[in-house]
Write an enzyme that holds these catalytic residues in place. Structure first.
Site, PDB file in Angstrom:
ATOM      1  N   ASN A 152       0.538  -0.660  -0.165  1.00  0.00           N
ATOM      2  CA  ASN A 152      -0.543  -0.012  -0.494  1.00  0.00           C
ATOM      3  C   ASN A 152       1.062   1.389  -0.273  1.00  0.00           C
ATOM      4  OD1 ASN A 152      -1.691  -1.587  -0.271  1.00  0.00           O
ATOM      5  ND2 ASN A 152      -2.949  -1.136   1.895  1.00  0.00           N
ATOM      6  N   HIS A 207     -16.580  36.560 -30.655  1.00  0.00           N
ATOM      7  CA  HIS A 207     -18.363  35.983 -31.067  1.00  0.00           C
ATOM      8  C   HIS A 207     -17.913  35.071 -32.351  1.00  0.00           C
ATOM      9  CE1 HIS A 207     -20.136  37.421 -27.544  1.00  0.00           C
ATOM     10  NE2 HIS A 207     -19.578  38.530 -28.055  1.00  0.00           N
ATOM     11  N   SER A 216      -7.399  12.138 -48.890  1.00  0.00           N
ATOM     12  CA  SER A 216      -8.835  11.528 -48.707  1.00  0.00           C
ATOM     13  C   SER A 216      -8.720  10.536 -49.796  1.00  0.00           C
ATOM     14  CB  SER A 216     -10.068  12.263 -49.378  1.00  0.00           C
ATOM     15  OG  SER A 216     -10.598  12.040 -49.605  1.00  0.00           O
ATOM     16  N   LYS A 255      -8.089  16.048 -51.515  1.00  0.00           N
ATOM     17  CA  LYS A 255      -7.979  17.192 -50.112  1.00  0.00           C
ATOM     18  C   LYS A 255      -6.626  16.558 -49.876  1.00  0.00           C
ATOM     19  CE  LYS A 255     -11.606  17.930 -47.919  1.00  0.00           C
ATOM     20  NZ  LYS A 255     -12.229  17.244 -47.802  1.00  0.00           N
ATOM     21  N   ASN A 281      -6.123  17.483 -45.788  1.00  0.00           N
ATOM     22  CA  ASN A 281      -6.805  17.473 -44.540  1.00  0.00           C
ATOM     23  C   ASN A 281      -6.474  17.538 -43.102  1.00  0.00           C
ATOM     24  OD1 ASN A 281      -9.428  16.976 -45.547  1.00  0.00           O
ATOM     25  ND2 ASN A 281      -9.303  15.132 -45.835  1.00  0.00           N
ATOM     26  N   GLU A 315      -7.371  17.776 -35.863  1.00  0.00           N
ATOM     27  CA  GLU A 315      -8.173  16.511 -35.823  1.00  0.00           C
ATOM     28  C   GLU A 315      -8.094  16.458 -34.405  1.00  0.00           C
ATOM     29  OE1 GLU A 315     -10.264  16.308 -38.889  1.00  0.00           O
ATOM     30  OE2 GLU A 315     -10.295  18.424 -39.754  1.00  0.00           O
ATOM     31  N   TYR A 375      -6.427   2.013   2.049  1.00  0.00           N
ATOM     32  CA  TYR A 375      -6.142   1.638   0.333  1.00  0.00           C
ATOM     33  C   TYR A 375      -7.605  -0.294  -0.193  1.00  0.00           C
ATOM     34  CZ  TYR A 375      -5.149  -1.382  -3.189  1.00  0.00           C
ATOM     35  OH  TYR A 375      -4.395  -1.434  -4.828  1.00  0.00           O
TER      36      TYR A 375
HETATM   37  N1  ARG Z   1      -1.459  -3.716  -7.208  1.00  0.00           N
HETATM   38  C1  ARG Z   1      -2.214  -2.953  -5.998  1.00  0.00           C
HETATM   39  C2  ARG Z   1      -2.643  -1.413  -6.956  1.00  0.00           C
HETATM   40  O1  ARG Z   1      -2.300  -1.336  -7.987  1.00  0.00           O
HETATM   41  C3  ARG Z   1      -0.688  -3.057  -5.198  1.00  0.00           C
HETATM   42  C4  ARG Z   1      -1.369  -2.666  -4.034  1.00  0.00           C
HETATM   43  C5  ARG Z   1      -1.901  -3.831  -3.796  1.00  0.00           C
HETATM   44  N2  ARG Z   1      -2.182  -4.148  -2.057  1.00  0.00           N
HETATM   45  C6  ARG Z   1      -3.368  -4.432  -1.774  1.00  0.00           C
HETATM   46  N3  ARG Z   1      -3.796  -4.075   0.171  1.00  0.00           N
HETATM   47  N4  ARG Z   1      -4.486  -5.609  -2.031  1.00  0.00           N
HETATM   48  O2  ARG Z   1      -2.944  -0.799  -6.054  1.00  0.00           O
END
Ligand code: ARG
Length: 464
Positions: A116, A162, A283, A289, A291, A296, A323
């Site tokens: 995490n 405008h 085109s 053409k 373009n 775009e 998380y």
């Molecule tokens: N692959 C996970 C992500 O990108 C990594 C973190 C995973 N953590 C967990 N507690 N499952 O979020």
């Protein structure tokens, strides 16, 4: 890596059934997050060094880990690394390979950290690096815009409101307005650095760690400025992702607005500009053409860049603070916005260098639509002491007369004008010349030639 019979992933020691196949397939992020390999290894190296410094692991284990990580980086760069979808993500893929290379000592690396905090650290490092890349591309675009401005100081065009002809301006003034937009983009990306410079590593799963870690040490190693302050917020926070997606959206919106304008200017109705052959396409049916597909493309890509911002906002809007797997999608959104924006900036730069200005057409167009009417009113105020509102009303009458006679303002005779403004003197008419009109806008930031030259000098100095 330690394995059990049913699953080869370490966290499945307690989970006795195989993970659903479909979920394993679509829930894995390795195809996306393998782009983080460098950051992930950098993070692991710094973490291992910190663990050793804090006497949490021995020098022998640290050296083995560093050797293994270096080898893994080598394997990935030489395309010898086998990414395994079953191992879910880049973190587990690298850890697994480390076990293969150095055996069970690899298991010491994950002390005092979690995926995490690891994933946020990796992603912050990646966004920092990529923001610098965007900044460099923006600088290139800005330089090209300054170049085309320098060539067009005396090119006169009708300025619009405008999309109706309003007042004449220098074409350089237009391109310098683009410079301001992209300089703000650079500024916006740089403002986001403050939170990107807070180091998430050491937040653990979300509550911190009981190991005696040194977060200032990894902060320095990883080139952050300070550690984050709250471990729970750290693993939960994706504001820095939103910042990046928002900054990219605004930059892309700028490109899109200019692209739209250039498409109009390039149209057969306007013919203000044409485009060099390397930025137009043909085109399949109409042989004649050419373009403006590149423009775009630039306008269109804004759609998916905006979309990524809205996707991320939606992902976080209902998430409790910690998380959750929902967050895994952040990387795909960031990478896609980055790739799109990067390509757009490179193409946009080519477009700016491929613009051919039809100065004559622009000048002729600037004469249409009584574009010097404001100058005429201003002159009545300055030369004849009318209030601006009086002058405005008199000028409207003059414009009506010119329109009726199918003449331009400066084609009206003295006698005509005298019918509306009996005491009018002829020097008022000087102000109806387009060049004089442009050059009279000497207020700071206005379109006068001197101002434009001054601004070009200013930009060039700032760039150095
Ligand atoms: N692959 C996970 C992500 O990108 C990594 C973190 C995973 N953590 C967990 N507690 N499952 O979020």
């Amino acid at each position: 890596m330690s394995q059990n019979k049913n699953n080869n992933a370490v966290w499945n020691t307690r989970i006795k059934k195989k993970t659903s196949n479909i979920f394993k397939k679509v829930g894995s992020s390795i195809e996306v997050d393998k782009r983080l390999y460098k950051e992930d290894i950098f993070t692991s190296v710094s973490h291992a060094e910190m663990l050793y410094k804090q006497k949490i692991i021995t020098i022998k284990i640290k050296d083995k880990i560093l050797w293994g990580l270096k080898r893994i980086q080598n394997e990935i760069e030489r395309k010898k690394f086998k990414f395994d979808r079953d191992l879910e993500d880049i973190h587990m893929n690298i850890e697994n390979r480390l076990f293969e290379l150095i055996g069970n000592d690899a298991g010491y690396l994950h002390s005092a950290r979690s995926r995490n905090d690891q994933v946020v650290t990796d992603l912050k490092l990646w966004i920092k690096k990529s923001s610098t890349e965007i900044d460099n591309l923006l600088l290139k675009v800005i330089k090209s815009l300054i170049k085309i401005s320098e060539k067009n100081i005396y090119s006169i065009m009708p300025g619009f409101t405008h999309l109706k002809n309003a007042q004449p301006i220098s074409l350089a003034h237009y391109f310098l307005s683009n410079v301001e937009m992209f300089k703000r983009d650079q500024f916006r990306f740089s403002c986001s650095m403050k939170s990107l410079n807070q180091n998430p590593l050491g937040a653990g799963a979300f509550s911190g760690t009981s190991f005696n870690i040194d977060r200032w040490y990894t902060t320095k190693k990883l080139k952050f400025k300070e550690p984050t302050n709250n471990s729970l917020d750290t693993v939960s926070d994706r504001d820095f992702v939103l910042d990046f997606l928002y900054n990219s959206s605004v930059c892309s919106m700028h490109i899109s607005r200019i692209a739209e304008e250039l498409i109009i200017w390039n149209s057969d109705q306007f013919k203000f500009i044409s485009l060099k052959d390397n930025i137009v396409t043909g085109s399949s049916i109409m042989p004649q053409k050419k373009n403006p597909d590149t423009l775009e493309f630039l306008r269109g890509k804004t759609g998916s860049i905006f979309g990524n911002l809205f996707s991320m906002l939606t992902i976080v809007k209902g998430l409790p603070i910690s998380y959750f797997k929902d967050l895994q999608d952040d990387k795909d959104l960031v990478f896609r916005s980055f790739d799109n924006l990067k390509n757009c900036l490179i193409i946009f730069d080519e477009v700016i260098n491929g613009v051919i200005v039809n100065k004559k057409v622009m000048l002729e167009a600037a004469k249409v639509g009584f574009t010097t009417a404001t100058d005429f009113a201003d002159a009545l105020v300055k030369n004849m002491n009318f209030s601006f509102r009086e002058a405005y009303m008199l000028t409207a009458k003059v414009v009506n007369l010119a329109e009726k006679k199918n003449l331009a303002l400066n084609e009206l005779g003295h006698e005509d004008l005298k019918k509306i403004i009996p005491k009018i003197s002829l020097d008022v008419m000087q102000n109806l010349d387009l060049k004089n009109s442009v050059n009279s806008k000497k207020s700071y930031g206005g379109t006068s030639f001197e101002n434009i030259k001054k601004m070009i000098r200013k930009h060039k100095k700032e760039i150095k």
